[in-house]
Design a protein around this motif. Structure first.
Motif, PDB file in Angstrom:
ATOM      1  N   CYS A 133      28.831 -19.122 -32.766  1.00  0.00           N
ATOM      2  CA  CYS A 133      29.880 -18.092 -31.932  1.00  0.00           C
ATOM      3  C   CYS A 133      30.411 -17.637 -33.306  1.00  0.00           C
ATOM      4  O   CYS A 133      30.987 -15.835 -33.407  1.00  0.00           O
ATOM      5  CB  CYS A 133      30.967 -18.709 -30.777  1.00  0.00           C
ATOM      6  N   SER A 134      30.768 -18.074 -34.165  1.00  0.00           N
ATOM      7  CA  SER A 134      31.794 -17.449 -35.219  1.00  0.00           C
ATOM      8  C   SER A 134      30.385 -16.227 -35.444  1.00  0.00           C
ATOM      9  O   SER A 134      31.300 -14.956 -36.403  1.00  0.00           O
ATOM     10  CB  SER A 134      31.308 -18.951 -36.520  1.00  0.00           C
ATOM     11  N   LEU A 135      29.267 -16.504 -36.163  1.00  0.00           N
ATOM     12  CA  LEU A 135      28.220 -15.116 -36.536  1.00  0.00           C
ATOM     13  C   LEU A 135      28.416 -14.486 -35.596  1.00  0.00           C
ATOM     14  O   LEU A 135      27.755 -13.140 -36.048  1.00  0.00           O
ATOM     15  CB  LEU A 135      26.862 -15.725 -36.457  1.00  0.00           C
ATOM     16  N   LEU A 136      27.908 -14.712 -34.838  1.00  0.00           N
ATOM     17  CA  LEU A 136      27.981 -13.084 -33.542  1.00  0.00           C
ATOM     18  C   LEU A 136      29.131 -12.734 -34.031  1.00  0.00           C
ATOM     19  O   LEU A 136      29.453 -11.103 -33.400  1.00  0.00           O
ATOM     20  CB  LEU A 136      27.751 -13.611 -31.918  1.00  0.00           C
ATOM     21  N   ARG A 137      30.143 -13.326 -33.622  1.00  0.00           N
ATOM     22  CA  ARG A 137      31.874 -12.151 -33.644  1.00  0.00           C
ATOM     23  C   ARG A 137      31.983 -11.441 -35.195  1.00  0.00           C
ATOM     24  O   ARG A 137      32.059 -10.063 -35.388  1.00  0.00           O
ATOM     25  CB  ARG A 137      32.833 -12.548 -33.810  1.00  0.00           C
ATOM     26  N   ALA A 138      31.038 -12.532 -36.083  1.00  0.00           N
ATOM     27  CA  ALA A 138      31.178 -11.432 -37.236  1.00  0.00           C
ATOM     28  C   ALA A 138      30.113 -10.428 -37.098  1.00  0.00           C
ATOM     29  O   ALA A 138      30.766  -9.588 -37.794  1.00  0.00           O
ATOM     30  CB  ALA A 138      30.462 -12.260 -38.712  1.00  0.00           C
ATOM     31  N   VAL A 139      28.637 -10.517 -36.584  1.00  0.00           N
ATOM     32  CA  VAL A 139      27.505  -9.483 -37.354  1.00  0.00           C
ATOM     33  C   VAL A 139      28.120  -8.254 -36.271  1.00  0.00           C
ATOM     34  O   VAL A 139      27.691  -6.645 -36.278  1.00  0.00           O
ATOM     35  CB  VAL A 139      26.486 -10.014 -36.364  1.00  0.00           C
ATOM     36  N   GLY A 140      29.171  -8.713 -35.172  1.00  0.00           N
ATOM     37  CA  GLY A 140      29.322  -7.585 -34.073  1.00  0.00           C
ATOM     38  C   GLY A 140      27.803  -7.026 -33.153  1.00  0.00           C
ATOM     39  O   GLY A 140      27.287  -7.803 -33.302  1.00  0.00           O
ATOM     40  N   PRO A 141      28.596  -6.474 -32.293  1.00  0.00           N
ATOM     41  CA  PRO A 141      26.980  -5.810 -31.555  1.00  0.00           C
ATOM     42  C   PRO A 141      26.188  -4.841 -31.662  1.00  0.00           C
ATOM     43  O   PRO A 141      24.508  -4.834 -31.460  1.00  0.00           O
ATOM     44  CB  PRO A 141      28.335  -5.360 -30.087  1.00  0.00           C
ATOM     45  N   TRP A 142      26.469  -4.301 -33.364  1.00  0.00           N
ATOM     46  CA  TRP A 142      25.958  -3.832 -34.076  1.00  0.00           C
ATOM     47  C   TRP A 142      24.649  -4.355 -35.254  1.00  0.00           C
ATOM     48  O   TRP A 142      23.698  -3.864 -35.417  1.00  0.00           O
ATOM     49  CB  TRP A 142      25.914  -2.408 -34.317  1.00  0.00           C
ATOM     50  N   GLY A 143      25.171  -5.345 -35.002  1.00  0.00           N
ATOM     51  CA  GLY A 143      24.115  -6.682 -35.962  1.00  0.00           C
ATOM     52  C   GLY A 143      22.981  -7.951 -34.847  1.00  0.00           C
ATOM     53  O   GLY A 143      22.705  -7.459 -34.176  1.00  0.00           O
ATOM     54  N   ARG A 144      22.272  -8.414 -35.730  1.00  0.00           N
ATOM     55  CA  ARG A 144      21.842  -9.489 -35.131  1.00  0.00           C
ATOM     56  C   ARG A 144      22.214 -11.058 -35.619  1.00  0.00           C
ATOM     57  O   ARG A 144      22.497 -11.480 -36.650  1.00  0.00           O
ATOM     58  CB  ARG A 144      20.159  -8.747 -35.211  1.00  0.00           C
TER      59      ARG A 144
END
Length: 332
Positions: A133-144
């Motif tokens: 959850c923390s990683l996804l919030r940090a990379v945003g919808p444009w990361g992976r």
């Protein structure tokens, strides 16, 4: 008090995938109730439903439609503070398969492994989805974020928790998340792209160092999360011996609360002490090696009892004769 701008959006845009909402509480959202003894309850708001405790009941309908941050009194007179759960509150109370990465460590990983919007991050394993959850919030919808998990039952728990936090529509998940069943060593070469960060939350991260080195871009960061000193030693020495990383940096963080009432200011009685050690190192460019350390290891550091990886420039103790001169000063 300044008024809210009339052009302010009523809610955080759904395409941001933040896991955060603004405005009145809605049916289907999760709320966090805290009573006057600090006991916490998380649940989903459902129209017509009731929350029951030893202090009576509360109607969900009395919460739906109100701005968070209010106190509600139950049928038996119990007082409850009502807010949406923060990410750090959600992960410590969500259902678990594997142990979770606690917020104090997740924050260190996001900051010191420099997880940024648009980053390509790999983690192993997914556990219960707390760090995810923390990683996804940090990379945003444009990361992976690609998560490798060996156990299907853990992957199922992680999937449910991540989808719950980000309010994913039925049958969907966070667009930046790729959850894979399998081993990191075998899966990394199949990604078809280099990665910027690798987070290793596993029993034997030293066995993945070669695969991680092949996958990381120059300047990329590997971060290992390990529980014991023996694991800490093994992963640090393996990264050091590999030669393609900067000097590994190991540390741990401790969190202590404080009691503050007038002149009574003192450390609290509870403390979040050791949860895990963290180790980070950066990937060197192909064919490049970091400068050799000029400080010699402590005497006996790589002695006959040490059986782990040994740096090439550190001789075995058997080849070094200790100075047994009794006349030599002890502090020399």
């Amino acid at each position: 008090m300044s008024e809210r701008p009339t052009d302010a959006p009523a809610d955080v845009p759904a395409e941001a995938w933040s896991g955060v909402h603004r405005g009145p509480l809605r049916e289907g959202e999760w709320v966090r109730l805290v009573d006057n003894k600090g006991r916490k309850h998380n649940f989903e708001l459902v129209a017509g439903k009731r929350f029951f405790s030893n202090k009576g009941h509360l109607d969900h309908d009395d919460m739906i439609g109100r701005e968070e941050g209010f106190t509600l009194v139950s049928s038996a007179g119990g007082q409850y503070l009502v807010f949406r759960p923060l990410l750090n509150e959600f992960v410590v109370s969500m259902p678990r398969g594997a142990a979770v990465v606690y917020p104090k460590d997740a924050a260190q990983i996001v900051a010191l492994a420099d997880i940024y919007p648009g980053a390509r991050v790999v983690e192993a394993g997914a556990g219960s989805g707390a760090l995810t959850c923390s990683l996804l919030r940090a990379v945003g919808p444009w990361g992976r974020v690609t998560s490798f998990e060996l156990r299907e039952e853990f992957a199922d728990v992680a999937r449910r928790n991540v989808n719950q936090f980000f309010s994913a529509p039925e049958g969907q998940t966070h667009p930046a998340w790729d959850l894979r069943l399998g081993d990191l060593k075998e899966g990394l070469p199949t990604l078809g792209t280099d990665v910027d960060r690798v987070i290793l939350d596993m029993l034997d991260p030293w066995n993945c160092v070669d695969a991680v080195a092949d996958a990381l871009v120059p300047g990329g960061i590997v971060c290992a999360y390990v529980a014991t000193t023996t694991q800490l030693s093994r992963v640090v020495e393996t990264l050091r011996v590999h030669g393609g990383f900067t000097e590994p940096q190991p540390w741990e963080s401790l969190v202590r609360d404080w009691h503050v009432e007038g002149l009574a200011v003192r450390p609290g009685h509870k403390m979040i002490g050791h949860t895990a050690f963290l180790v980070t190192a950066r990937r060197m460019a192909p064919g490049e090696a970091p400068p050799r350390k000029t400080r010699r290891p402590a005497p006996g550091a790589y002695g006959p009892d040490y059986t782990g990886p040994r740096p090439a420039d550190v001789p075995a103790l058997e080849s070094v004769q200790p100075d047994l001169d009794p006349a030599r000063p002890l502090d020399d």
